[in-house]
Design a protein around this motif. Structure first.
Motif, mmCIF file in Angstrom:
data_model
loop_
_atom_site.group_PDB
_atom_site.id
_atom_site.type_symbol
_atom_site.label_atom_id
_atom_site.label_comp_id
_atom_site.label_asym_id
_atom_site.label_seq_id
_atom_site.Cartn_x
_atom_site.Cartn_y
_atom_site.Cartn_z
ATOM 1 N N PRO A 103 0.796 -1.233 0.000
ATOM 2 C CA PRO A 103 0.000 0.000 0.000
ATOM 3 C C PRO A 103 0.829 1.285 0.000
ATOM 4 C CG PRO A 103 -0.961 -1.589 1.488
ATOM 5 C CD PRO A 103 0.353 -2.159 1.060
ATOM 6 N N GLU A 104 1.872 1.326 0.818
ATOM 7 C CA GLU A 104 2.686 2.542 0.877
ATOM 8 C C GLU A 104 3.367 2.818 -0.451
ATOM 9 O OE1 GLU A 104 6.467 4.382 3.401
ATOM 10 O OE2 GLU A 104 5.347 2.671 4.193
ATOM 11 N N THR A 105 3.885 1.769 -1.081
ATOM 12 C CA THR A 105 4.555 1.923 -2.372
ATOM 13 C C THR A 105 3.572 2.359 -3.453
ATOM 14 O OG1 THR A 105 6.173 0.213 -1.796
ATOM 15 C CG2 THR A 105 5.929 0.751 -4.129
ATOM 16 N N VAL A 106 2.397 1.748 -3.448
ATOM 17 C CA VAL A 106 1.384 2.092 -4.452
ATOM 18 C C VAL A 106 0.973 3.553 -4.319
ATOM 19 C CG1 VAL A 106 -0.975 1.662 -5.225
ATOM 20 C CG2 VAL A 106 0.508 -0.259 -4.651
ATOM 21 N N VAL A 107 0.745 3.998 -3.081
ATOM 22 C CA VAL A 107 0.345 5.390 -2.856
ATOM 23 C C VAL A 107 1.424 6.351 -3.355
ATOM 24 C CG1 VAL A 107 -0.057 7.124 -1.068
ATOM 25 C CG2 VAL A 107 -1.246 4.938 -0.956
ATOM 26 N N LYS A 108 2.680 6.000 -3.133
ATOM 27 C CA LYS A 108 3.779 6.842 -3.604
ATOM 28 C C LYS A 108 3.787 6.956 -5.120
ATOM 29 C CE LYS A 108 7.157 6.093 0.111
ATOM 30 N NZ LYS A 108 8.464 5.491 0.448
ATOM 31 N N GLU A 109 3.409 5.863 -5.795
ATOM 32 C CA GLU A 109 3.508 5.824 -7.249
ATOM 33 C C GLU A 109 2.250 6.322 -7.962
ATOM 34 O OE1 GLU A 109 4.515 1.779 -8.022
ATOM 35 O OE2 GLU A 109 6.619 2.023 -7.426
ATOM 36 N N LEU A 110 1.171 6.600 -7.215
ATOM 37 C CA LEU A 110 -0.028 7.130 -7.852
ATOM 38 C C LEU A 110 0.286 8.482 -8.487
ATOM 39 C CD1 LEU A 110 -2.967 6.426 -5.364
ATOM 40 C CD2 LEU A 110 -2.674 5.497 -7.649
ATOM 41 N N GLU A 111 -0.054 8.630 -9.757
ATOM 42 C CA GLU A 111 0.265 9.860 -10.473
ATOM 43 C C GLU A 111 -0.658 11.012 -10.092
ATOM 44 O OE1 GLU A 111 0.216 8.986 -14.592
ATOM 45 O OE2 GLU A 111 1.892 7.588 -14.507
ATOM 46 N N LEU A 112 -1.885 10.689 -9.693
ATOM 47 C CA LEU A 112 -2.855 11.725 -9.363
ATOM 48 C C LEU A 112 -2.855 12.026 -7.864
ATOM 49 C CD1 LEU A 112 -5.847 10.519 -11.551
ATOM 50 C CD2 LEU A 112 -4.102 12.218 -12.128
ATOM 51 N N VAL A 113 -3.270 13.229 -7.522
ATOM 52 C CA VAL A 113 -3.339 13.609 -6.115
ATOM 53 C C VAL A 113 -4.627 13.083 -5.502
ATOM 54 C CG1 VAL A 113 -1.912 15.646 -6.401
ATOM 55 C CG2 VAL A 113 -4.370 15.839 -6.710
ATOM 56 N N ILE A 114 -4.573 12.762 -4.227
ATOM 57 C CA ILE A 114 -5.690 12.148 -3.521
ATOM 58 C C ILE A 114 -6.541 13.224 -2.846
ATOM 59 C CG2 ILE A 114 -6.327 10.601 -1.628
ATOM 60 C CD1 ILE A 114 -3.701 9.095 -2.166
ATOM 61 N N ASP A 115 -7.865 13.091 -2.988
ATOM 62 C CA ASP A 115 -8.795 13.999 -2.323
ATOM 63 C C ASP A 115 -9.359 13.398 -1.040
ATOM 64 O OD1 ASP A 115 -8.772 16.090 -4.281
ATOM 65 O OD2 ASP A 115 -10.009 14.820 -5.558
ATOM 66 N N PHE A 116 -9.524 12.067 -1.034
ATOM 67 C CA PHE A 116 -10.181 11.398 0.086
ATOM 68 C C PHE A 116 -9.487 10.058 0.303
ATOM 69 C CE2 PHE A 116 -13.596 9.455 2.526
ATOM 70 C CZ PHE A 116 -14.190 10.536 3.184
ATOM 71 N N LEU A 117 -8.941 9.841 1.494
ATOM 72 C CA LEU A 117 -8.143 8.646 1.775
ATOM 73 C C LEU A 117 -8.683 7.953 3.021
ATOM 74 C CD1 LEU A 117 -5.638 6.848 1.293
ATOM 75 C CD2 LEU A 117 -4.315 8.517 2.627
ATOM 76 N N VAL A 118 -8.945 6.653 2.905
ATOM 77 C CA VAL A 118 -9.448 5.856 4.022
ATOM 78 C C VAL A 118 -8.466 4.726 4.315
ATOM 79 C CG1 VAL A 118 -11.344 4.456 4.903
ATOM 80 C CG2 VAL A 118 -11.822 6.359 3.350
ATOM 81 N N VAL A 119 -7.983 4.653 5.560
ATOM 82 C CA VAL A 119 -7.050 3.602 5.964
ATOM 83 C C VAL A 119 -7.543 2.960 7.255
ATOM 84 C CG1 VAL A 119 -5.063 4.698 4.861
ATOM 85 C CG2 VAL A 119 -5.590 5.219 7.241
#
Length: 217
Positions: A103-119
């Motif tokens: 999950p941490e690696t995937v979030v780092k590699e997401l090209e778009l910015v996040i508006d709403f994040l649930v963990v």
């Protein structure tokens, strides 16, 4: 520009989520999160999920994304979890985008910015995910589930962001619903934002232990 609240959008998502989750008992958390994501008009909604997890939150986020015409991404740690998640969501006529990986690696590699994040705060990597997430000039809303199973979650949230860097928590709240929710609005602070940085000490008291913390903000 900043996140702007739309009560009409929130109400629509809330009602549609109630209909989608009517077979579940005690789905108030799902309805709340769905209404929040829609009300803030989130264009990129990201959540984490793993084998055996509840799907109600995912259903609510999928409903919200249809109202905002946004992108709903679920990050799972392995292929088995991905298959289980996709199969279960298809039964509700929903097909969020599923990404398999750390999950941490995937979030780092997401090209778009996040508006709403649930963990899920029960998982050890949740802090790393929050720190790795990219937020745009509108800021973002963070939701941590199951926080009453961990001590001092709000304090740790602030320690991740209120460090003099480019992001800070504008406001946060703990809600005793479900297994407990910590919700925070993170504002992006940078050149041209028009914000003046001030530093002050804030005393916070841990809800469970009663221990006091001093946080410099």
């Amino acid at each position: 520009m900043k996140l702007e609240w739309s009560p009409e959008m929130a109400a629509k998502a809330f009602m549609d989520t109630v209909k989608s989750c009517e077979l579940y008992q005690g789905s108030s958390v799902t309805e709340l999160i769905s209404a929040m994501a829609a009300g803030w008009n989130a264009k990129l909604i990201v959540e984490t999920w793993s084998h055996g997890g509840l799907l109600t939150t995912s259903i609510g986020l999928a409903v919200a994304s249809t109202h905002t015409c946004g992108r709903h991404v679920c990050i799972v740690p392995d292929q088995d979890s991905g298959t289980e998640y996709a199969t279960a969501m298809e039964k509700f006529g929903m097909s969020p985008e599923v990404i398999v990986g750390d999950p941490e690696t995937v979030v780092k590699e997401l090209e778009l910015v996040i508006d709403f994040l649930v963990v899920d705060s029960r998982r050890n990597e949740f802090a790393g995910i929050l720190k790795a997430a990219k937020f745009g000039h509108r800021g973002a809303v963070l939701v941590c589930k199951n926080v009453n199973l961990r001590v001092g979650s709000d304090f740790r949230l602030r320690s991740l962001f209120d460090d003099g860097g480019s992001r800070r928590i504008v406001r946060s709240v703990f809600l005793p619903v479900g297994n407990g929710l910590d919700i925070a609005h993170v504002a992006a602070v940078g050149p041209g934002s028009g914000e003046i940085k001030t530093r002050r000490w804030i005393k916070r008291v841990d809800r469970e232990s009663g221990e006091e913390f001093l946080i410099r903000k």
